[in-house]
Design a protein around this motif. Structure first.
Motif, PDB file in Angstrom:
ATOM      1  N   ALA A 152       0.852  -1.197   0.000  1.00  8.87           N
ATOM      2  CA  ALA A 152       0.000   0.000   0.000  1.00  8.87           C
ATOM      3  C   ALA A 152       0.887   1.247   0.000  1.00  8.87           C
ATOM      4  CB  ALA A 152      -0.909   0.001   1.218  1.00  8.87           C
ATOM      5  N   PRO A 153       0.591   2.246  -0.817  1.00 14.97           N
ATOM      6  CA  PRO A 153       1.476   3.409  -0.930  1.00 14.97           C
ATOM      7  C   PRO A 153       1.416   4.376   0.245  1.00 14.97           C
ATOM      8  CG  PRO A 153      -0.461   3.719  -2.294  1.00 14.97           C
ATOM      9  CD  PRO A 153      -0.533   2.309  -1.772  1.00 14.97           C
ATOM     10  N   GLU A 154       0.316   4.326   0.998  1.00 17.94           N
ATOM     11  CA  GLU A 154       0.159   5.303   2.075  1.00 17.94           C
ATOM     12  C   GLU A 154       1.283   5.191   3.097  1.00 17.94           C
ATOM     13  OE1 GLU A 154      -1.043   8.444   2.722  1.00 17.94           O
ATOM     14  OE2 GLU A 154      -2.917   7.540   2.034  1.00 17.94           O
ATOM     15  N   GLY A 155       1.910   6.312   3.394  1.00 13.46           N
ATOM     16  CA  GLY A 155       2.947   6.355   4.411  1.00 13.46           C
ATOM     17  C   GLY A 155       4.313   5.867   3.984  1.00 13.46           C
ATOM     18  N   GLN A 197       4.727  -2.122  22.021  1.00 11.14           N
ATOM     19  CA  GLN A 197       3.789  -3.150  21.573  1.00 11.14           C
ATOM     20  C   GLN A 197       3.868  -3.371  20.060  1.00 11.14           C
ATOM     21  OE1 GLN A 197       1.906  -4.855  23.919  1.00 11.14           O
ATOM     22  NE2 GLN A 197       3.233  -3.674  25.290  1.00 11.14           N
ATOM     23  N   LEU A 198       4.994  -3.067  19.482  1.00 12.15           N
ATOM     24  CA  LEU A 198       5.163  -3.174  18.033  1.00 12.15           C
ATOM     25  C   LEU A 198       6.095  -4.332  17.711  1.00 12.15           C
ATOM     26  CD1 LEU A 198       5.715   0.637  17.373  1.00 12.15           C
ATOM     27  CD2 LEU A 198       3.569  -0.629  17.185  1.00 12.15           C
ATOM     28  N   LYS A 199       5.707  -5.130  16.744  1.00 13.47           N
ATOM     29  CA  LYS A 199       6.494  -6.312  16.395  1.00 13.47           C
ATOM     30  C   LYS A 199       7.359  -6.119  15.159  1.00 13.47           C
ATOM     31  CE  LYS A 199       3.053  -9.516  18.314  1.00 13.47           C
ATOM     32  NZ  LYS A 199       2.101  -8.461  18.737  1.00 13.47           N
ATOM     33  N   THR A 200       7.002  -5.184  14.302  1.00 12.39           N
ATOM     34  CA  THR A 200       7.718  -5.009  13.037  1.00 12.39           C
ATOM     35  C   THR A 200       7.881  -3.524  12.713  1.00 12.39           C
ATOM     36  OG1 THR A 200       5.694  -4.965  11.692  1.00 12.39           O
ATOM     37  CG2 THR A 200       6.679  -7.138  12.144  1.00 12.39           C
ATOM     38  N   PRO A 201       8.827  -3.194  11.842  1.00  9.32           N
ATOM     39  CA  PRO A 201       8.948  -1.800  11.399  1.00  9.32           C
ATOM     40  C   PRO A 201       7.672  -1.299  10.730  1.00  9.32           C
ATOM     41  CG  PRO A 201      10.912  -3.036  10.807  1.00  9.32           C
ATOM     42  CD  PRO A 201       9.907  -4.041  11.294  1.00  9.32           C
ATOM     43  N   GLU A 202       6.945  -2.184  10.040  1.00 10.95           N
ATOM     44  CA  GLU A 202       5.714  -1.771   9.371  1.00 10.95           C
ATOM     45  C   GLU A 202       4.671  -1.328  10.390  1.00 10.95           C
ATOM     46  OE1 GLU A 202       7.571  -4.405   8.470  1.00 10.95           O
ATOM     47  OE2 GLU A 202       8.272  -3.326   6.692  1.00 10.95           O
ATOM     48  N   GLU A 203       4.590  -2.023  11.510  1.00 15.50           N
ATOM     49  CA  GLU A 203       3.667  -1.598  12.570  1.00 15.50           C
ATOM     50  C   GLU A 203       4.091  -0.246  13.131  1.00 15.50           C
ATOM     51  OE1 GLU A 203       1.998  -5.875  14.293  1.00 15.50           O
ATOM     52  OE2 GLU A 203       3.387  -4.670  15.510  1.00 15.50           O
ATOM     53  N   ALA A 204       5.397  -0.029  13.245  1.00 12.78           N
ATOM     54  CA  ALA A 204       5.898   1.269  13.717  1.00 12.78           C
ATOM     55  C   ALA A 204       5.494   2.384  12.754  1.00 12.78           C
ATOM     56  CB  ALA A 204       7.416   1.219  13.864  1.00 12.78           C
ATOM     57  N   LEU A 205       5.534   2.085  11.472  1.00 15.25           N
ATOM     58  CA  LEU A 205       5.155   3.077  10.475  1.00 15.25           C
ATOM     59  C   LEU A 205       3.672   3.435  10.603  1.00 15.25           C
ATOM     60  CD1 LEU A 205       6.087   4.711   7.985  1.00 15.25           C
ATOM     61  CD2 LEU A 205       5.424   2.760   6.568  1.00 15.25           C
ATOM     62  N   VAL A 206       2.839   2.432  10.826  1.00 15.69           N
ATOM     63  CA  VAL A 206       1.406   2.672  10.986  1.00 15.69           C
ATOM     64  C   VAL A 206       1.154   3.533  12.220  1.00 15.69           C
ATOM     65  CG1 VAL A 206      -0.840   1.616  11.422  1.00 15.69           C
ATOM     66  CG2 VAL A 206       0.743   0.545   9.799  1.00 15.69           C
ATOM     67  N   LEU A 207       1.753   3.159  13.343  1.00 12.45           N
ATOM     68  CA  LEU A 207       1.536   3.928  14.568  1.00 12.45           C
ATOM     69  C   LEU A 207       2.086   5.343  14.435  1.00 12.45           C
ATOM     70  CD1 LEU A 207       0.508   4.122  17.415  1.00 12.45           C
ATOM     71  CD2 LEU A 207       2.680   3.160  18.227  1.00 12.45           C
ATOM     72  N   ALA A 208       3.236   5.472  13.795  1.00 13.85           N
ATOM     73  CA  ALA A 208       3.827   6.807  13.609  1.00 13.85           C
ATOM     74  C   ALA A 208       2.895   7.712  12.818  1.00 13.85           C
ATOM     75  CB  ALA A 208       5.171   6.683  12.902  1.00 13.85           C
ATOM     76  N   SER A 209       2.212   7.148  11.842  1.00 14.01           N
ATOM     77  CA  SER A 209       1.284   7.964  11.044  1.00 14.01           C
ATOM     78  C   SER A 209       0.114   8.443  11.894  1.00 14.01           C
ATOM     79  CB  SER A 209       0.785   7.177   9.832  1.00 14.01           C
ATOM     80  OG  SER A 209      -0.140   6.162  10.194  1.00 14.01           O
ATOM     81  N   ILE A 210      -0.343   7.611  12.822  1.00 12.92           N
ATOM     82  CA  ILE A 210      -1.437   8.017  13.716  1.00 12.92           C
ATOM     83  C   ILE A 210      -0.957   9.096  14.678  1.00 12.92           C
ATOM     84  CG2 ILE A 210      -3.015   7.220  15.517  1.00 12.92           C
ATOM     85  CD1 ILE A 210      -2.956   4.460  14.186  1.00 12.92           C
ATOM     86  N   VAL A 211       0.232   8.894  15.239  1.00  9.85           N
ATOM     87  CA  VAL A 211       0.817   9.892  16.140  1.00  9.85           C
ATOM     88  C   VAL A 211       0.975  11.227  15.414  1.00  9.85           C
ATOM     89  CG1 VAL A 211       2.890  10.512  17.445  1.00  9.85           C
ATOM     90  CG2 VAL A 211       1.970   8.185  17.586  1.00  9.85           C
TER      91      VAL A 211
END
Length: 333
Positions: A152-155, A197-211
């Protein structure tokens, strides 16, 4: 003997005259067809071709003369490909300096922290001087061309300012932004704290976008991140409005209603637990760092105070009181 001297002085006089004429010519402003002329030199163009390209671009100069000047200067092997801009008043010597130093005429596009991929593409479409070669591609085809099929291109693109020469491909700018995000994400992931509570860099990217989308004041960023980590730890829905708004796409009219919070979709963090399936925006460097290095706090809630900062609460009762206080203050009641 007299004939030899006469020939010598004649040759010397002609050499001095030629030197004076050439010296005058290289310092004389060139005549341009327009106030500014865009000059594009492709890689591996020979010196003679560069001289011809200058004339073809709209400079009133004899290519053979310009070619001879380039060769006589001793700089002909240093002439560089690129996009250049010539202005009224530029001399052949100015041109030589531009080409030998690679002083390209660069433009820039700035990607803003928190922008969506749609905003990124819109900015590319409006950017002056870019080669708009991605406008006919959908997101899937575009990501495939970038070597990330199925992603997915977002983020996935880092918000920063990128310079480019005239005629640069949109795809090239996207490649640079994607590589920059990969680099920034990898660097942030290496700095991750122990209690996340993050297991992968991709999860970090998702949370960072919310933050990124939730933060009004830089000083609150890491505590907002901790709130989401705490919610993930206890299995509580993230309940963040920006994800709901993102998942509404064109249906969002600027007002988020209770019915919207109850309408289920993959990005609705009120109806679904855990992180949404993709980022919701382009997080900047500070948001990436905050996602993996949250502050120490037991807060589970926060509410905007109306001044750009947030009030954090550990209990629902405290949160409800804060919502009542700050919402009433914001509405003037």
């Amino acid at each position: 003997m007299r004939l030899i001297k006469r020939i010598f002085w004649t040759v010397l006089s002609l050499a001095l005259l030629l030197s004076a004429v050439s010296g005058w010519w290289v310092l004389t402003p060139m005549s341009l067809s327009t106030p500014t002329v865009d000059l594009s030199i492709e890689p591996q163009t020979p010196v003679r071709g560069i001289a011809q390209a200058v004339a073809d671009a709209g400079v009133d100069v004899q290519p053979v003369v310009l070619y001879a000047f380039f060769r006589a200067s001793g700089q002909s092997r240093k002439l560089r490909a690129g996009s250049y801009e010539l202005s009224q008043g530029n001399t052949p010597l100015d041109l030589l300096r531009k080409l030998s130093r690679g002083e390209e005429s660069l433009k820039a596009i700035s990607l803003i922290d928190g922008w969506t991929f749609r905003q990124f593409r819109a900015a590319l479409a409006k950017a002056e001087g870019l080669k708009h070669d991605t406008q006919g591609l959908n997101d899937d085809a575009l990501m495939a061309k970038l070597g990330m099929p199925g992603v997915a291109p977002e983020g996935r693109f880092f918000p920063d300012t990128y310079t480019y020469g005239k005629g640069t491909s949109e795809l090239h700018v996207m490649e640079r932004a994607a590589k920059a995000m990969n680099k920034q994400l990898a660097a942030a992931w290496k700095l991750r704290g122990p209690n996340i509570q993050l297991k992968t860099p991709e999860e970090a990217l998702v949370l960072a976008s919310i933050v990124e989308k939730e933060t009004g004041r830089e000083s609150d960023r890491t505590t907002i991140s901790r709130v989401f980590h705490n919610r993930l730890a206890v299995g509580m829905p993230l309940q963040t409005d920006p994800t709901v708004i993102y998942g509404m796409f064109d249906n969002f009219d600027g007002n988020l209603r209770r019915a919207d919070l109850r309408t289920d979709h993959p990005w609705n963090t009120y109806t679904r637990k855990g992180l949404p399936p993709t980022p919701i925006a382009m997080p900047g460097r500070n948001a990436l760092k905050a996602a993996v290095q949250p502050a120490a706090s037991n807060a589970l809630y926060f509410v905007a105070k109306g001044d750009g900062t947030s009030y954090f609460s550990a209990t629902l009762d405290e949160h409800n009181a804060a919502v009542n206080r700050y919402q009433r203050k914001a509405s003037g009641q």
